[in-house]
Write a protein that holds these residues in place. Structure first.
Motif, PDB file in Angstrom:
ATOM      1  N   TYR A  44       0.837  -1.207   0.000  1.00 56.07           N
ATOM      2  CA  TYR A  44       0.000   0.000   0.000  1.00 56.07           C
ATOM      3  C   TYR A  44       0.872   1.259   0.000  1.00 56.07           C
ATOM      4  CZ  TYR A  44      -3.025   3.689   1.774  1.00 56.07           C
ATOM      5  OH  TYR A  44      -3.690   4.880   1.946  1.00 56.07           O
ATOM      6  N   ASP A  45       1.871   1.300   0.883  1.00 54.15           N
ATOM      7  CA  ASP A  45       2.746   2.476   0.984  1.00 54.15           C
ATOM      8  C   ASP A  45       3.501   2.732  -0.325  1.00 54.15           C
ATOM      9  OD1 ASP A  45       1.951   2.863   3.620  1.00 54.15           O
ATOM     10  OD2 ASP A  45       3.753   1.944   4.480  1.00 54.15           O
ATOM     11  N   LEU A  46       3.988   1.672  -0.949  1.00 53.52           N
ATOM     12  CA  LEU A  46       4.692   1.830  -2.222  1.00 53.52           C
ATOM     13  C   LEU A  46       3.766   2.415  -3.289  1.00 53.52           C
ATOM     14  CD1 LEU A  46       6.684  -1.526  -2.320  1.00 53.52           C
ATOM     15  CD2 LEU A  46       7.688   0.778  -2.241  1.00 53.52           C
ATOM     16  N   ARG A  47       2.524   1.902  -3.348  1.00 54.38           N
ATOM     17  CA  ARG A  47       1.567   2.393  -4.346  1.00 54.38           C
ATOM     18  C   ARG A  47       1.227   3.854  -4.105  1.00 54.38           C
ATOM     19  NH1 ARG A  47      -3.742   3.185  -4.335  1.00 54.38           N
ATOM     20  NH2 ARG A  47      -4.186   1.995  -2.444  1.00 54.38           N
ATOM     21  N   ILE A  48       0.967   4.211  -2.867  1.00 57.38           N
ATOM     22  CA  ILE A  48       0.613   5.594  -2.522  1.00 57.38           C
ATOM     23  C   ILE A  48       1.793   6.523  -2.814  1.00 57.38           C
ATOM     24  CG2 ILE A  48       0.023   7.153  -0.611  1.00 57.38           C
ATOM     25  CD1 ILE A  48      -2.301   5.390  -1.694  1.00 57.38           C
ATOM     26  N   LYS A  49       2.999   6.106  -2.440  1.00 58.40           N
ATOM     27  CA  LYS A  49       4.192   6.922  -2.692  1.00 58.40           C
ATOM     28  C   LYS A  49       4.390   7.154  -4.195  1.00 58.40           C
ATOM     29  CE  LYS A  49       9.026   7.390  -1.440  1.00 58.40           C
ATOM     30  NZ  LYS A  49      10.165   6.811  -0.755  1.00 58.40           N
ATOM     31  N   ALA A  50       4.004   6.167  -5.004  1.00 54.55           N
ATOM     32  CA  ALA A  50       4.115   6.299  -6.460  1.00 54.55           C
ATOM     33  C   ALA A  50       2.970   7.139  -7.033  1.00 54.55           C
ATOM     34  CB  ALA A  50       4.135   4.919  -7.109  1.00 54.55           C
ATOM     35  N   GLY A  51       1.992   7.474  -6.191  1.00 59.26           N
ATOM     36  CA  GLY A  51       0.864   8.299  -6.631  1.00 59.26           C
ATOM     37  C   GLY A  51      -0.084   7.568  -7.559  1.00 59.26           C
ATOM     38  N   LEU A  52      -0.247   6.278  -7.335  1.00 50.05           N
ATOM     39  CA  LEU A  52      -1.081   5.469  -8.218  1.00 50.05           C
ATOM     40  C   LEU A  52      -2.351   4.983  -7.536  1.00 50.05           C
ATOM     41  CD1 LEU A  52       1.792   3.240  -9.638  1.00 50.05           C
ATOM     42  CD2 LEU A  52       0.611   5.079 -10.861  1.00 50.05           C
ATOM     43  N   SER A  53      -3.427   4.918  -8.298  1.00 47.09           N
ATOM     44  CA  SER A  53      -4.648   4.277  -7.819  1.00 47.09           C
ATOM     45  C   SER A  53      -4.429   2.770  -7.901  1.00 47.09           C
ATOM     46  CB  SER A  53      -5.834   4.668  -8.695  1.00 47.09           C
ATOM     47  OG  SER A  53      -5.658   4.137 -10.006  1.00 47.09           O
ATOM     48  N   GLN A  54      -5.318   2.007  -7.282  1.00 47.76           N
ATOM     49  CA  GLN A  54      -5.193   0.554  -7.382  1.00 47.76           C
ATOM     50  C   GLN A  54      -5.309   0.101  -8.842  1.00 47.76           C
ATOM     51  OE1 GLN A  54      -8.082  -1.096  -4.638  1.00 47.76           O
ATOM     52  NE2 GLN A  54      -6.548  -1.200  -3.003  1.00 47.76           N
ATOM     53  N   ARG A  55      -6.196   0.745  -9.593  1.00 47.97           N
ATOM     54  CA  ARG A  55      -6.392   0.384 -10.995  1.00 47.97           C
ATOM     55  C   ARG A  55      -5.131   0.665 -11.822  1.00 47.97           C
ATOM     56  NH1 ARG A  55     -11.181  -0.572 -13.461  1.00 47.97           N
ATOM     57  NH2 ARG A  55     -12.215   0.308 -11.647  1.00 47.97           N
TER      58      ARG A  55
END
Length: 114
Positions: free
Chosen positions: A45-56
């Motif tokens: 989750y943290d990696l995705r948020i840091k990358a500024g990406l939605s789950q999709r």
């Protein structure tokens, strides 16, 4: 094994730990597994948020579906595979590192040595 009396506390987490986990190796092992699953989910989750990406968007980058990403970010999910972790790492230009560390044991719950 000599049983020692715990110091009184009003810390709710400590009280629950003493009642439900302390002195019960099978419960401690279960708790450690839950903590490990949670740590993996939080890291994804943290990696995705840091990358500024939605789950999709993250799913598309990794080559999977948003529902898979949703499951991977769920602390209750137990199916994290090295293959998927490597796909996530590669998509974010990172690498997976595995570490073996000692289990943190509460000094209060260790049996006394005779």
């Amino acid at each position: 094994m000599v049983k020692t009396k715990n110091k009184p506390t009003d810390d709710a987490v400590e009280i629950l730990h003493r009642r439900l986990v302390a002195g019960k190796p099978e419960k401690m092992a279960e708790l450690e597994k839950i903590r490990a699953d949670d740590a993996v989910a939080r890291k994804i989750y943290d990696l995705r948020i840091k990358a500024g990406l939605s789950q999709r968007a993250f799913a598309k980058l990794v080559g999977t579906t948003a529902s898979v990403i949703c499951r991977l970010e769920d602390a209750d999910y137990e199916g994290h595979s090295m293959a998927m972790l490597n796909r996530i790492a590669e998509a974010l230009d990172k690498r997976v590192e595995i570490r073996f560390v000692p289990i943190r044991r509460r000094s209060r719950s260790k049996p006394a040595l005779a």
